[in-house]
Design an enzyme around this catalytic site. Structure first.
Site, PDB file in Angstrom:
ATOM      1  N   LYS A 193      17.223  14.756  23.416  1.00  0.00           N
ATOM      2  CA  LYS A 193      15.770  14.596  23.653  1.00  0.00           C
ATOM      3  C   LYS A 193      15.432  13.801  24.911  1.00  0.00           C
ATOM      4  O   LYS A 193      14.299  13.380  25.093  1.00  0.00           O
ATOM      5  CB  LYS A 193      15.062  13.950  22.444  1.00  0.00           C
ATOM      6  CG  LYS A 193      15.272  14.675  21.150  1.00  0.00           C
ATOM      7  CD  LYS A 193      14.691  16.047  21.213  1.00  0.00           C
ATOM      8  CE  LYS A 193      15.726  17.100  21.001  1.00  0.00           C
ATOM      9  NZ  LYS A 193      15.410  18.369  21.639  1.00  0.00           N
TER      10      LYS A 193
ATOM     11  N   GLY B 114      16.022  15.136  27.956  1.00  0.00           N
ATOM     12  CA  GLY B 114      15.811  16.064  29.068  1.00  0.00           C
ATOM     13  C   GLY B 114      17.023  16.927  29.388  1.00  0.00           C
ATOM     14  O   GLY B 114      17.155  17.445  30.504  1.00  0.00           O
TER      15      GLY B 114
ATOM     16  N   THR C 122      17.781  19.959  28.474  1.00  0.00           N
ATOM     17  CA  THR C 122      17.435  21.339  28.820  1.00  0.00           C
ATOM     18  C   THR C 122      17.017  21.414  30.296  1.00  0.00           C
ATOM     19  O   THR C 122      17.429  22.322  31.035  1.00  0.00           O
ATOM     20  CB  THR C 122      16.260  21.812  27.934  1.00  0.00           C
ATOM     21  OG1 THR C 122      16.547  21.455  26.576  1.00  0.00           O
ATOM     22  CG2 THR C 122      16.035  23.294  28.042  1.00  0.00           C
ATOM     23  N   TRP C 123      16.222  20.467  30.712  1.00  0.00           N
ATOM     24  CA  TRP C 123      15.739  20.420  32.097  1.00  0.00           C
ATOM     25  C   TRP C 123      16.904  20.194  33.064  1.00  0.00           C
ATOM     26  O   TRP C 123      17.037  20.878  34.078  1.00  0.00           O
ATOM     27  CB  TRP C 123      14.724  19.278  32.211  1.00  0.00           C
ATOM     28  CG  TRP C 123      13.807  19.327  33.381  1.00  0.00           C
ATOM     29  CD1 TRP C 123      13.652  20.352  34.273  1.00  0.00           C
ATOM     30  CD2 TRP C 123      12.894  18.302  33.790  1.00  0.00           C
ATOM     31  NE1 TRP C 123      12.698  20.017  35.200  1.00  0.00           N
ATOM     32  CE2 TRP C 123      12.224  18.767  34.920  1.00  0.00           C
ATOM     33  CE3 TRP C 123      12.592  17.034  33.280  1.00  0.00           C
ATOM     34  CZ2 TRP C 123      11.249  18.006  35.578  1.00  0.00           C
ATOM     35  CZ3 TRP C 123      11.623  16.274  33.921  1.00  0.00           C
ATOM     36  CH2 TRP C 123      10.962  16.754  35.060  1.00  0.00           C
TER      37      TRP C 123
ATOM     38  N   HIS D 282      26.686  15.128  25.009  1.00  0.00           N
ATOM     39  CA  HIS D 282      25.903  13.974  24.557  1.00  0.00           C
ATOM     40  C   HIS D 282      26.853  12.788  24.287  1.00  0.00           C
ATOM     41  O   HIS D 282      26.410  11.736  23.858  1.00  0.00           O
ATOM     42  CB  HIS D 282      25.177  14.284  23.242  1.00  0.00           C
ATOM     43  CG  HIS D 282      24.046  15.267  23.357  1.00  0.00           C
ATOM     44  ND1 HIS D 282      23.150  15.274  24.396  1.00  0.00           N
ATOM     45  CD2 HIS D 282      23.647  16.267  22.520  1.00  0.00           C
ATOM     46  CE1 HIS D 282      22.252  16.227  24.195  1.00  0.00           C
ATOM     47  NE2 HIS D 282      22.538  16.848  23.076  1.00  0.00           N
TER      48      HIS D 282
ATOM     49  N   LYS E  57       6.154  19.124  24.754  1.00  0.00           N
ATOM     50  CA  LYS E  57       5.071  18.788  25.687  1.00  0.00           C
ATOM     51  C   LYS E  57       5.561  18.676  27.121  1.00  0.00           C
ATOM     52  O   LYS E  57       4.846  19.010  28.056  1.00  0.00           O
ATOM     53  CB  LYS E  57       4.434  17.464  25.269  1.00  0.00           C
ATOM     54  CG  LYS E  57       3.325  17.616  24.272  1.00  0.00           C
ATOM     55  CD  LYS E  57       2.449  16.389  24.320  1.00  0.00           C
ATOM     56  CE  LYS E  57       1.161  16.614  23.558  1.00  0.00           C
ATOM     57  NZ  LYS E  57       0.378  15.364  23.480  1.00  0.00           N
ATOM     58  N   GLY E  58       6.749  18.105  27.281  1.00  0.00           N
ATOM     59  CA  GLY E  58       7.301  17.963  28.622  1.00  0.00           C
ATOM     60  C   GLY E  58       6.506  17.019  29.510  1.00  0.00           C
ATOM     61  O   GLY E  58       6.277  17.316  30.679  1.00  0.00           O
TER      62      GLY E  58
HETATM   63  P1  A3P Z   1       9.067  16.323  24.483  1.00  0.00           P
HETATM   64  O1  A3P Z   1       9.412  16.490  23.044  1.00  0.00           O
HETATM   65  O2  A3P Z   1       8.653  14.918  24.797  1.00  0.00           O
HETATM   66  O3  A3P Z   1       8.095  17.314  24.994  1.00  0.00           O
HETATM   67  P2  A3P Z   1      16.384  17.831  25.296  1.00  0.00           P
HETATM   68  O4  A3P Z   1      16.451  18.985  26.201  1.00  0.00           O
HETATM   69  O5  A3P Z   1      17.325  16.719  25.665  1.00  0.00           O
HETATM   70  O6  A3P Z   1      16.494  18.247  23.869  1.00  0.00           O
HETATM   71  O7  A3P Z   1      14.944  17.167  25.486  1.00  0.00           O
HETATM   72  C1  A3P Z   1      13.801  17.822  25.064  1.00  0.00           C
HETATM   73  C2  A3P Z   1      12.618  17.175  25.743  1.00  0.00           C
HETATM   74  O8  A3P Z   1      12.565  17.607  27.107  1.00  0.00           O
HETATM   75  C3  A3P Z   1      11.319  17.628  25.107  1.00  0.00           C
HETATM   76  O9  A3P Z   1      10.408  16.538  25.330  1.00  0.00           O
HETATM   77  C4  A3P Z   1      10.979  18.842  25.957  1.00  0.00           C
HETATM   78  O10 A3P Z   1       9.626  19.235  25.898  1.00  0.00           O
HETATM   79  C5  A3P Z   1      11.366  18.331  27.338  1.00  0.00           C
HETATM   80  N1  A3P Z   1      11.653  19.416  28.292  1.00  0.00           N
HETATM   81  C6  A3P Z   1      12.331  20.564  28.081  1.00  0.00           C
HETATM   82  N2  A3P Z   1      12.375  21.303  29.189  1.00  0.00           N
HETATM   83  C7  A3P Z   1      11.704  20.623  30.146  1.00  0.00           C
HETATM   84  C8  A3P Z   1      11.380  20.889  31.513  1.00  0.00           C
HETATM   85  N3  A3P Z   1      11.757  22.010  32.110  1.00  0.00           N
HETATM   86  N4  A3P Z   1      10.673  19.967  32.188  1.00  0.00           N
HETATM   87  C9  A3P Z   1      10.279  18.825  31.589  1.00  0.00           C
HETATM   88  N5  A3P Z   1      10.534  18.513  30.301  1.00  0.00           N
HETATM   89  C10 A3P Z   1      11.255  19.403  29.578  1.00  0.00           C
END
Ligand code: A3P
Length: 321
Positions: free
Chosen positions: A66, A68, A70-71, A129, A288-289
């Site tokens: 959680k 970031g 994925t980003w 992780h 939400k991102g």
């Molecule tokens: P929120 O729940 O605060 O929106 P992970 O990838 O480590 O599981 O983290 C997920 C978090 O990153 C979520 O945060 C998600 O919305 C956000 N996220 C996923 N893709 C993103 C992107 N391309 N840019 C910014 N935030 C992103």
């Protein structure tokens, strides 16, 4: 070593059954080497500890859940593959970022050309992780392990906690009060936590070896994504050329990997991956991102409580949120 500690030489299942367990989150967490793990990941973690061999040209993306992941996967994949892939028919348009970069501890049969990480060709782009420096102290501090490049991404723990709290509901259909989640998090009991110890492992390495360990914050990427993408590309040994700069490639990377672009793609709206013992919908990784969403869910007092714990734990390290 503690003589009373159970031996790692017994069968993994038997060994795991001897470890401390805590309920509260959607799945119980099991403590190994001070960190808390989901049960289905712990057996793989033990395998990683026994068999994973970093290579000198590995790039390893590290996050706590959680923060970031994925980003970061999307950004690092796009940056490192840009010489061979065009933006027009880019894999990110049809594949979930999580399936483009393999987790060391979670083999994903849905990745095209899936192979165990040991069988992947070099140079490998991997994610984890895991707290690699404490899990594999010898491997990571000598030989090829200390030559590979690590990108660590962390995030304001209040936002990480709120994101996790939502994720548990969405993926596991599990409801817990946010107060309860906060209390566990403050005790250090969260997946891959204690949150601060995980950050500190990588923070210290990034100070000692800045050419090999890059420490990033979600908020910093959000504040100036183009700058962050340039920094990432430089660190990964693939800086943008003048020609790329003038044709707007850094901006294109940011756009392709943005929350808006990715959430607008059908692949990230439907479907998911069956990991055998758990199912992960593709959409679960996007909510939400934004930064600071914690304030919409936690009271100011709750936020201050977590800030205080984290500040105390990080005291003297130079790291703050
Ligand atoms: P929120 O729940 O605060 O929106 P992970 O990838 O480590 O599981 O983290 C997920 C978090 O990153 C979520 O945060 C998600 O919305 C956000 N996220 C996923 N893709 C993103 C992107 N391309 N840019 C910014 N935030 C992103």
């Amino acid at each position: 070593p503690d003589d009373a500690a159970p031996s790692r030489s017994i069968r993994p299942k038997d060994f795991i059954s001897t470890l401390p367990t805590r309920g509260g989150w959607s799945t119980p967490l099991i403590q190994y080497n001070k960190y808390w793990h989901r049960p289905h990941v712990l057996s793989e973690t033990l395998r990683v500890q026994d068999t994973f061999r970093p290579r000198a040209d590995d790039i390893i993306l590290v996050t706590q859940p959680k923060c970031g992941t994925t980003w970061l996967k999307a950004l690092a994949f796009t940056i490192t593959s840009r010489a061979r892939l065009s933006f027009a028919d880019h894999p990110l348009l049809t594949r979930h970022p999580q399936h483009l970069v393999q987790f060391i501890e979670m083999p994903d049969p849905h990745i095209i050309g899936h192979a165990h990480v040991d069988a992947l060709p070099s140079p490998r782009l991997l994610a984890t992780h895991l707290p690699l420096f404490s899990l594999l102290p010898h491997e990571m501090s000598s030989g090829d392990g200390c030559r590979c490049r690590i990108v660590y991404l962390c995030r304001d723990p209040k936002d990480a906690l709120v994101s996790r709290w939502h994720f548990e509901r969405k993926v596991d259909g599990y409801h817990m009060e946010l107060e309860e989640a906060l209390a566990m998090f403050c005790e250090g009991v969260s997946e891959c936590g204690p949150f601060w110890d995980h950050c500190l492992e990588y923070w210290k390495e990034s100070l000692a070896r800045p050419d090999k360990v890059l420490f990033l914050k979600y908020e910093e990427i959000m504040a100036d994504p183009v700058r962050a993408v340039r920094k990432l590309a430089g660190f990964l040994g693939a800086p943008f050329s003048e020609e790329e700069e003038s044709s707007g490639v850094p901006r294109e990377v940011v756009r392709l990997c943005s929350f808006e672009t990715l959430t607008g793609l059908p692949v990230n709206q439907a479907g998911g991956v069956d990991h055998g013992n758990f199912y992960m919908p593709n959409s679960a990784f996007f909510r939400k991102g934004v930064t600071g969403d914690w304030a919409n869910h936690m009271s100011r007092e709750m936020g201050e409580k977590l800030d205080l714990v984290v500040r105390e734990k990080l005291q003297g390290s130079g790291l703050s949120f």
